[in-house]
Design an enzyme around this catalytic site. Structure first.
Site, PDB file in Angstrom:
ATOM      1  N   HIS A   1     -11.189  26.815  -1.034  1.00  0.00           N
ATOM      2  CA  HIS A   1     -12.120  27.781  -0.680  1.00  0.00           C
ATOM      3  C   HIS A   1     -13.065  27.863  -1.831  1.00  0.00           C
ATOM      4  CE1 HIS A   1      -9.108  29.180   2.003  1.00  0.00           C
ATOM      5  NE2 HIS A   1     -10.077  29.842   2.705  1.00  0.00           N
TER       6      HIS A   1
ATOM      7  N   ASP B   1     -13.380  22.639   8.887  1.00  0.00           N
ATOM      8  CA  ASP B   1     -12.850  23.951   8.124  1.00  0.00           C
ATOM      9  C   ASP B   1     -13.919  24.705   7.914  1.00  0.00           C
ATOM     10  OD1 ASP B   1     -10.942  25.986   7.145  1.00  0.00           O
ATOM     11  OD2 ASP B   1     -10.103  24.501   5.818  1.00  0.00           O
TER      12      ASP B   1
END
Length: 555
Positions: free
Chosen positions: A189, A261
């Site tokens: 992230h 993702d």
């Protein structure tokens, strides 16, 4: 100024929209989403912000499919610590690490089927689960309890079982995060992780669960935003033809839907921008681009669709590749729709194994061993399961999630005599870490509330690293003093990954060596306190199972 998608070739515009999977705000579909769906948007992704109840989600998805019956509705419902359907209450099913700890593939298949039934009822057609990552690095900041474990063989068999269970309920599974996110120390992230093994090492440790997923008939695979220099020293896996086309499709033979993702994650956007990463991902072999965890507005869809169209027009992205991706999205939607209809016609129980006997979960080990499970039917390590056969007395069948959570709890005895079950109402100290973005920070967790439900006199405090850093007497005042003359229960979550948590636990045990420790994350090898309970996850049912064991309740 770059041309907008709306002013470009309508064929390209349609193709661009068909490969996007955006999220949106609200529990009803905004006008812009409904309009885009009617104009060819191929998918949407739901997050916890879109969810109040299964019935509400069913109305939401029905309203979207009124615009396009073939719309793919996706969600990231791993259960366990990563839940969207139950983000506001905590998951009613344990996650992968708990299932791996039990090592009963029949149980894993049933839990996944139970998840699938809820998703199917809600109108969801694609679930971004299971995690097929082998958590070979215990310090991994983003996988942890989301993995079935640290052994390749165990992860492989449970990945396959989870896929069979979910897809038997009419919802497509998606194995993630290819080529394996388990041996990393960076959260994608925020940064770009690397896996350092050779191609031979990765093939032996990380790839077998994805091979098992393919053999189990998985319909989708999600890419990992990480660098695997053994295959491609330059491009993250999400953008790499060497990894996606040569390895996954060529060597492993996967021919289903390939999904990114979240494309707004720092691992790829820091280097390429969200639009550049989207173009490179599709060019590299991806079929669908997941976006909207953080960037959930119509302007994001405009930006990405425009980037894809522009890339075709300037030759960066071959139109044939975009068309191929769009065709795979259509093929997936056709399979998904047919599967859903078959399951609906079968009453939602297509291809399901035997019912589960609640009594398998109820026998808590009481011997003097250093490690024991609360369930008498755990696997032997072969993963063959210990099914008891068809249960005809429905009064013996209960919530499969709680069954699984009870069986997953283990107890490690310390050197002293552990006061189990507890006498009286304890004081509970919960040490709370900052969670990665895959876990909704608002999701309840812990043991204090389930203990309070069983012992109303239970008191508790939840402490964080910043709070402890800014107060010299907080631990004495709020953790130790209220436990005077009472049992002390200390709850930790991935203590081995958090130095402050380990130090705090050490201080508490120095003052109270008779304390009981509950680890709700990835366990370390040490037995801490008078008794050390390991739940293998921080779900609502995991907390209930631990509380039951602490007080000697039988469920």
């Amino acid at each position: 100024m770059a041309p907008s998608a709306s002013s470009s070739d309508p064929t390209l515009e349609h193709l661009a929209h068909s490969v996007l999977q955006p999220g949106f705000e609200g529990t009803t579909a905004p006008d812009w989403v409904r309009r885009r769906v009617s104009e060819g948007l191929g998918s949407v992704v739901l997050f916890s912000r879109n969810i109040e109840s299964i019935e509400q989600v069913a109305r939401l998805t029905a309203s979207l499919r009124a615009e396009n019956p073939d719309l793919i509705v996706a969600i990231d419902e791993e259960a366990g610590d990563v839940t969207r359907l139950e983000a506001w209450t905590g998951s009613s099913r344990p996650g992968n690490l708990a299932l791996g700890a039990v090592d009963d593939i029949d149980l894993t298949e049933r839990v996944a089927h139970d998840i699938g039934r809820d998703l199917h009822a809600a109108g969801v057609s694609l679930n971004f689960a299971p995690s097929a990552d082998v958590n070979s690095n215990p310090l991994n900041p983003v996988i942890g309890v989301r993995s079935f474990g640290s052994r390749t063989d165990l992860v492989s068999r449970h990945t396959a079982a989870w896929i069979r269970g979910l897809q038997s309920a009419g919802v497509a599974a998606c194995a993630k995060h290819f080529p394996g996110h388990g041996d990393t120390v960076v959260d994608s992230h925020y940064g770009l992780p690397q896996i350092q093994g050779s191609a031979e090492e990765i093939a032996l440790t990380a790839l077998p669960p994805f091979i098992a997923a393919t053999e189990a008939g998985v319909r989708a695979v999600m890419t990992a935003h990480l660098l695997a220099p053994a295959y491609d020293p330059d491009l993250p896996a999400t953008l790499s033809p060497r990894i996606l086309v040569d390895l996954l499709r060529g060597q492993l033979g996967f021919d289903g839907l390939l999904v990114t993702d979240g494309i707004e994650m720092g691992a790829v956007t820091d280097r390429y921008g969200i639009d550049g990463a989207t173009v490179r991902a599709v060019a590299g072999g991806v079929d669908a681009v997941c976006v909207g965890g953080e960037s959930a507005g119509e302007e994001t869809v405009d930006l990405l669709a425009t980037a894809l169209v522009k890339a075709v027009l300037d030759g960066t992205l071959p139109e044939e590749r975009l068309a191929e991706a769009s065709a795979r999205v259509r093929d997936f939607a056709a399979w998904s729709g047919e599967r859903s209809r078959v399951v609906s016609a079968a009453g939602g129980d297509f291809g399901v194994g035997p019912a589960v006997d609640i009594n398998r979960s109820m026998s808590a080990g009481q011997g003097a061993g250093t490690t024991q499970s609360t369930g008498t039917g755990t696997g032997t390590g072969t993963g063959t399961g210990t099914g008891t056969g068809q249960v005809t007395d429905t009064s013996r069948v209960t919530d499969i999630g709680l069954v699984a959570a009870r069986r997953a709890v283990q107890v490690r005895r310390g050197a002293g005599t552990a006061a189990l079950p507890l006498v009286g109402s304890p004081h509970v100290v919960e040490l709370s870490p900052t969670m990665n973005l895959a876990v909704d920070g608002r999701t309840p967790w812990g043991v204090a509330q389930p203990l309070r439900d069983l012992r109303p006199g239970t008191t508790s405090v939840r402490l964080t690293e910043p709070e402890l850093a800014h107060s010299t007497d907080l631990l004495e005042r709020d953790a130790l003093a209220p436990a005077t003359g009472r049992a002390l229960v200390v709850v930790v979550r991935d203590a081995a990954r958090h130095r402050w948590m380990t130090d705090t636990l050490t201080r508490l045990l120095r003052s109270r060596p008779d304390a009981l420790v509950v680890e709700m994350g990835v366990p370390s090898g040490d037995a801490l306190g008078a008794a050390h309970l390991i739940t293998h996850g921080a779900t609502r049912v995991s907390g209930i199972a631990a509380a039951e064991l602490l007080v000697g309740a039988t469920g």
